[in-house]
Design a protein around this motif. Sequence first.
Motif, PDB file in Angstrom:
ATOM      1  N   ILE A 198      12.653 -19.381  50.793  1.00  0.00           N
ATOM      2  CA  ILE A 198      12.030 -18.570  51.856  1.00  0.00           C
ATOM      3  C   ILE A 198      13.035 -17.943  52.810  1.00  0.00           C
ATOM      4  O   ILE A 198      12.654 -17.162  53.679  1.00  0.00           O
ATOM      5  N   GLY A 199      14.333 -18.279  52.652  1.00  0.00           N
ATOM      6  CA  GLY A 199      15.345 -17.688  53.516  1.00  0.00           C
ATOM      7  C   GLY A 199      15.433 -18.367  54.871  1.00  0.00           C
ATOM      8  O   GLY A 199      14.801 -19.401  55.110  1.00  0.00           O
ATOM      9  N   LYS A 200      16.203 -17.771  55.797  1.00  0.00           N
ATOM     10  CA  LYS A 200      16.399 -18.348  57.128  1.00  0.00           C
ATOM     11  C   LYS A 200      16.204 -17.287  58.206  1.00  0.00           C
ATOM     12  O   LYS A 200      16.249 -16.087  57.939  1.00  0.00           O
ATOM     13  N   GLY A 201      16.041 -17.755  59.422  1.00  0.00           N
ATOM     14  CA  GLY A 201      16.038 -16.886  60.602  1.00  0.00           C
ATOM     15  C   GLY A 201      14.980 -15.808  60.583  1.00  0.00           C
ATOM     16  O   GLY A 201      13.853 -16.006  60.139  1.00  0.00           O
ATOM     17  N   ARG A 202      15.385 -14.606  61.045  1.00  0.00           N
ATOM     18  CA  ARG A 202      14.442 -13.509  61.232  1.00  0.00           C
ATOM     19  C   ARG A 202      13.814 -13.042  59.918  1.00  0.00           C
ATOM     20  O   ARG A 202      12.681 -12.576  59.880  1.00  0.00           O
ATOM     21  N   ASP A 203      14.569 -13.150  58.835  1.00  0.00           N
ATOM     22  CA  ASP A 203      14.076 -12.667  57.534  1.00  0.00           C
ATOM     23  C   ASP A 203      13.310 -13.731  56.750  1.00  0.00           C
ATOM     24  O   ASP A 203      12.928 -13.504  55.595  1.00  0.00           O
ATOM     25  N   GLN A 204      13.084 -14.904  57.366  1.00  0.00           N
ATOM     26  CA  GLN A 204      12.393 -15.977  56.657  1.00  0.00           C
ATOM     27  C   GLN A 204      10.957 -15.579  56.338  1.00  0.00           C
ATOM     28  O   GLN A 204      10.261 -15.004  57.175  1.00  0.00           O
ATOM     29  N   LYS A 205      10.520 -15.881  55.103  1.00  0.00           N
ATOM     30  CA  LYS A 205       9.150 -15.572  54.717  1.00  0.00           C
ATOM     31  C   LYS A 205       8.367 -16.862  54.518  1.00  0.00           C
ATOM     32  O   LYS A 205       8.936 -17.961  54.573  1.00  0.00           O
ATOM     33  N   THR A 206       7.071 -16.743  54.282  1.00  0.00           N
ATOM     34  CA  THR A 206       6.238 -17.926  54.058  1.00  0.00           C
ATOM     35  C   THR A 206       6.125 -18.182  52.556  1.00  0.00           C
ATOM     36  O   THR A 206       6.369 -17.295  51.738  1.00  0.00           O
ATOM     37  N   MET A 207       5.735 -19.401  52.216  1.00  0.00           N
ATOM     38  CA  MET A 207       5.746 -19.824  50.815  1.00  0.00           C
ATOM     39  C   MET A 207       4.808 -18.988  49.945  1.00  0.00           C
ATOM     40  O   MET A 207       5.067 -18.800  48.755  1.00  0.00           O
ATOM     41  N   ASP A 208       3.730 -18.455  50.520  1.00  0.00           N
ATOM     42  CA  ASP A 208       2.800 -17.667  49.711  1.00  0.00           C
ATOM     43  C   ASP A 208       3.390 -16.324  49.275  1.00  0.00           C
ATOM     44  O   ASP A 208       2.813 -15.630  48.435  1.00  0.00           O
ATOM     45  N   GLN A 209       4.552 -15.969  49.848  1.00  0.00           N
ATOM     46  CA  GLN A 209       5.209 -14.713  49.475  1.00  0.00           C
ATOM     47  C   GLN A 209       6.253 -14.920  48.368  1.00  0.00           C
ATOM     48  O   GLN A 209       6.845 -13.976  47.887  1.00  0.00           O
ATOM     49  N   VAL A 210       6.470 -16.187  47.989  1.00  0.00           N
ATOM     50  CA  VAL A 210       7.442 -16.502  46.945  1.00  0.00           C
ATOM     51  C   VAL A 210       6.747 -16.453  45.579  1.00  0.00           C
ATOM     52  O   VAL A 210       5.577 -16.832  45.453  1.00  0.00           O
ATOM     53  N   ALA A 211       7.477 -16.016  44.575  1.00  0.00           N
ATOM     54  CA  ALA A 211       6.906 -15.930  43.218  1.00  0.00           C
ATOM     55  C   ALA A 211       6.425 -17.300  42.753  1.00  0.00           C
ATOM     56  O   ALA A 211       7.101 -18.320  42.977  1.00  0.00           O
ATOM     57  N   ILE A 212       5.264 -17.336  42.114  1.00  0.00           N
ATOM     58  CA  ILE A 212       4.651 -18.598  41.682  1.00  0.00           C
ATOM     59  C   ILE A 212       5.590 -19.387  40.764  1.00  0.00           C
ATOM     60  O   ILE A 212       5.668 -20.613  40.851  1.00  0.00           O
ATOM     61  N   THR A 213       6.310 -18.689  39.907  1.00  0.00           N
ATOM     62  CA  THR A 213       7.223 -19.390  38.991  1.00  0.00           C
ATOM     63  C   THR A 213       8.303 -20.146  39.754  1.00  0.00           C
ATOM     64  O   THR A 213       8.717 -21.236  39.351  1.00  0.00           O
ATOM     65  N   ASP A 214       8.765 -19.584  40.882  1.00  0.00           N
ATOM     66  CA  ASP A 214       9.779 -20.265  41.705  1.00  0.00           C
ATOM     67  C   ASP A 214       9.177 -21.440  42.469  1.00  0.00           C
ATOM     68  O   ASP A 214       9.774 -22.515  42.547  1.00  0.00           O
ATOM     69  N   VAL A 215       7.983 -21.222  43.017  1.00  0.00           N
ATOM     70  CA  VAL A 215       7.312 -22.293  43.768  1.00  0.00           C
ATOM     71  C   VAL A 215       6.966 -23.455  42.839  1.00  0.00           C
ATOM     72  O   VAL A 215       7.100 -24.621  43.219  1.00  0.00           O
ATOM     73  N   ALA A 216       6.540 -23.132  41.636  1.00  0.00           N
ATOM     74  CA  ALA A 216       6.135 -24.175  40.682  1.00  0.00           C
ATOM     75  C   ALA A 216       7.282 -25.140  40.403  1.00  0.00           C
ATOM     76  O   ALA A 216       7.098 -26.367  40.421  1.00  0.00           O
ATOM     77  N   GLY A 217       8.475 -24.602  40.154  1.00  0.00           N
ATOM     78  CA  GLY A 217       9.632 -25.460  39.896  1.00  0.00           C
ATOM     79  C   GLY A 217       9.992 -26.309  41.088  1.00  0.00           C
ATOM     80  O   GLY A 217      10.294 -27.503  40.959  1.00  0.00           O
ATOM     81  N   TYR A 218       9.910 -25.707  42.272  1.00  0.00           N
ATOM     82  CA  TYR A 218      10.229 -26.421  43.512  1.00  0.00           C
ATOM     83  C   TYR A 218       9.226 -27.562  43.739  1.00  0.00           C
ATOM     84  O   TYR A 218       9.605 -28.697  44.039  1.00  0.00           O
ATOM     85  N   ALA A 219       7.944 -27.268  43.571  1.00  0.00           N
ATOM     86  CA  ALA A 219       6.886 -28.265  43.797  1.00  0.00           C
ATOM     87  C   ALA A 219       6.926 -29.368  42.751  1.00  0.00           C
ATOM     88  O   ALA A 219       6.754 -30.555  43.069  1.00  0.00           O
ATOM     89  N   ALA A 220       7.165 -28.982  41.499  1.00  0.00           N
ATOM     90  CA  ALA A 220       7.206 -29.977  40.428  1.00  0.00           C
ATOM     91  C   ALA A 220       8.357 -30.955  40.640  1.00  0.00           C
ATOM     92  O   ALA A 220       8.223 -32.159  40.395  1.00  0.00           O
ATOM     93  N   ALA A 221       9.489 -30.439  41.143  1.00  0.00           N
ATOM     94  CA  ALA A 221      10.644 -31.312  41.417  1.00  0.00           C
ATOM     95  C   ALA A 221      10.285 -32.357  42.473  1.00  0.00           C
ATOM     96  O   ALA A 221      10.684 -33.521  42.377  1.00  0.00           O
ATOM     97  N   ASP A 222       9.533 -31.945  43.483  1.00  0.00           N
ATOM     98  CA  ASP A 222       9.084 -32.892  44.517  1.00  0.00           C
ATOM     99  C   ASP A 222       8.351 -34.072  43.891  1.00  0.00           C
ATOM    100  O   ASP A 222       8.565 -35.232  44.256  1.00  0.00           O
ATOM    101  N   ALA A 223       7.458 -33.758  42.945  1.00  0.00           N
ATOM    102  CA  ALA A 223       6.653 -34.810  42.305  1.00  0.00           C
ATOM    103  C   ALA A 223       7.500 -35.667  41.371  1.00  0.00           C
ATOM    104  O   ALA A 223       7.437 -36.904  41.408  1.00  0.00           O
ATOM    105  N   VAL A 224       8.307 -35.013  40.554  1.00  0.00           N
ATOM    106  CA  VAL A 224       9.111 -35.736  39.554  1.00  0.00           C
ATOM    107  C   VAL A 224      10.128 -36.655  40.221  1.00  0.00           C
ATOM    108  O   VAL A 224      10.303 -37.811  39.808  1.00  0.00           O
ATOM    109  N   ILE A 225      10.802 -36.150  41.263  1.00  0.00           N
ATOM    110  CA  ILE A 225      11.826 -36.958  41.947  1.00  0.00           C
ATOM    111  C   ILE A 225      11.194 -38.201  42.570  1.00  0.00           C
ATOM    112  O   ILE A 225      11.765 -39.296  42.516  1.00  0.00           O
ATOM    113  N   CYS A 226       9.994 -38.043  43.134  1.00  0.00           N
ATOM    114  CA  CYS A 226       9.295 -39.216  43.701  1.00  0.00           C
ATOM    115  C   CYS A 226       9.072 -40.269  42.617  1.00  0.00           C
ATOM    116  O   CYS A 226       9.329 -41.462  42.844  1.00  0.00           O
ATOM    117  N   LEU A 227       8.609 -39.844  41.457  1.00  0.00           N
ATOM    118  CA  LEU A 227       8.345 -40.787  40.365  1.00  0.00           C
ATOM    119  C   LEU A 227       9.632 -41.467  39.893  1.00  0.00           C
ATOM    120  O   LEU A 227       9.635 -42.646  39.556  1.00  0.00           O
TER     121      LEU A 227
END
Length: 328
Positions: A78-107
Motif C-alpha cells: 500500500i506504500g507509505k506517507g501521502r501516496d499510501q493507498k488502502t488495501m481494497d485498491q491493491v490487486a487481488i492476486t497481491d492481497v491473496a499472497g499477503y493474506a495467505a502468508a499470514d495464515a500459513v505462518i501462524c500454522l
Amino acid sequence: NEQSKKPQFVTDPEIGKAGHNLKFDYMILKRAGMMVSPLTFDTMIAEWLINPASRNLGLKNLSWVRLGYEMIRIEELIGKGRDQKTMDQVAITDVAGYAAADAVICLRLIPILEEDLRNQKSDSLFQTMEMPLVPILASMEEVGIKLDNTFFADFSKELEIRLSTIETRIQDVVGYEFNLNSTQQLSEALFDKLGLQPPDRTRKTASGHFSTAAAVLEGMKGQHEVVEWVLQYRELEKLRSTYVDSLPLQINPETGRIHTSFNQTGTVTGRIASSDPNLQNIPIRTEMGRRVRKGFVAAEGWQLLAVDYSQIELRVVAHMSEDQAMLA
C-alpha cells in the motif's frame, strides 16, 4: 439463503481456529455475521506468555525470529506517507499472497510455540485462562461503556470558567498578558519579571530559559502564590483536554458508547491494558479528578460495580514463602 453462503468451517465447533491477534479477526468476522468458534490458538498471546518482555509480538518479527522467514511488509503493498493507498485498491492476486502468508505462518509457528509453552509449564495457563479470555475481552469491547454527555458538557464549562479566572489572576500579578501554555513565556514571567529563584540555577532548557517542569515548580512552592496557581492551572487544563473534552468525542455514534481496546499482551506483569481511550488512567488522586469518574454511567436498569485486588502481589508472596509475619 444467506446462511448457506457463509463458510461453515468458520463456525464449525469441531474445527479449531488459530491466528495472530485473534480478537481482531474475531470481532471483524462477528460484525460480518460470522461467529468464529472455537478460538484455540493465538500465536501473539503464546509468544507473550513464553516471554512477556518479547519484542517480537508482531507477526512479521515473530516469523523472522522463530522461522527465519521474512514476510512481505504491508507498506510494500500500500506504500507509505501521502501516496499510501488502502488495501481494497491493491490487486487481488497481491492481497491473496499477503493474506495467505499470514495464515500459513501462524500454522507453522504453532508447534514451535506449543513446545516452548510445555517446557515452561505454561500450556495449561494458555489453554484454560488466556485463550478463553479472548472472546470475553471482545465482548467487553463490543458492549463498551456509557457516558453522561450532559455531565461532561457542564463540567467543561465549569473548568473553562475556573481556568480563565486563574489565568487572569496570574496575569494581573505578573503585569501583562501572556500564554500560560508556553513554557518559554511562563519562564520569563516567573524568573525574569517576578524574579523567582529556581531550585537548580544550572537547569536550563535548550532555548536558554529556566525550566518550568512540574518537579521544578513543586520545589518552588512557598516562594510566591503564583507558583501554586500555575500548578493548579496545569492540573485543570490537563483534566479538561485529556478527559472532559476528549472522552465525549470518542463516543461511537452508532452505539452512544465508548469502545476501548483491551490488550492481553500489553504488559510484562500480565495486567490487561486499555487503549483508545485508556480507561485505566481516569484520575482518582484529586477531588476534581475523581469527578471525571461520575461521567461514566450504567444503562437504565443496570449498575456499575468496582472491584479491585487488595495487595495481590504481597498476598502471593506470603502464600509462596509461608513467612509467618507476612501471613499475619
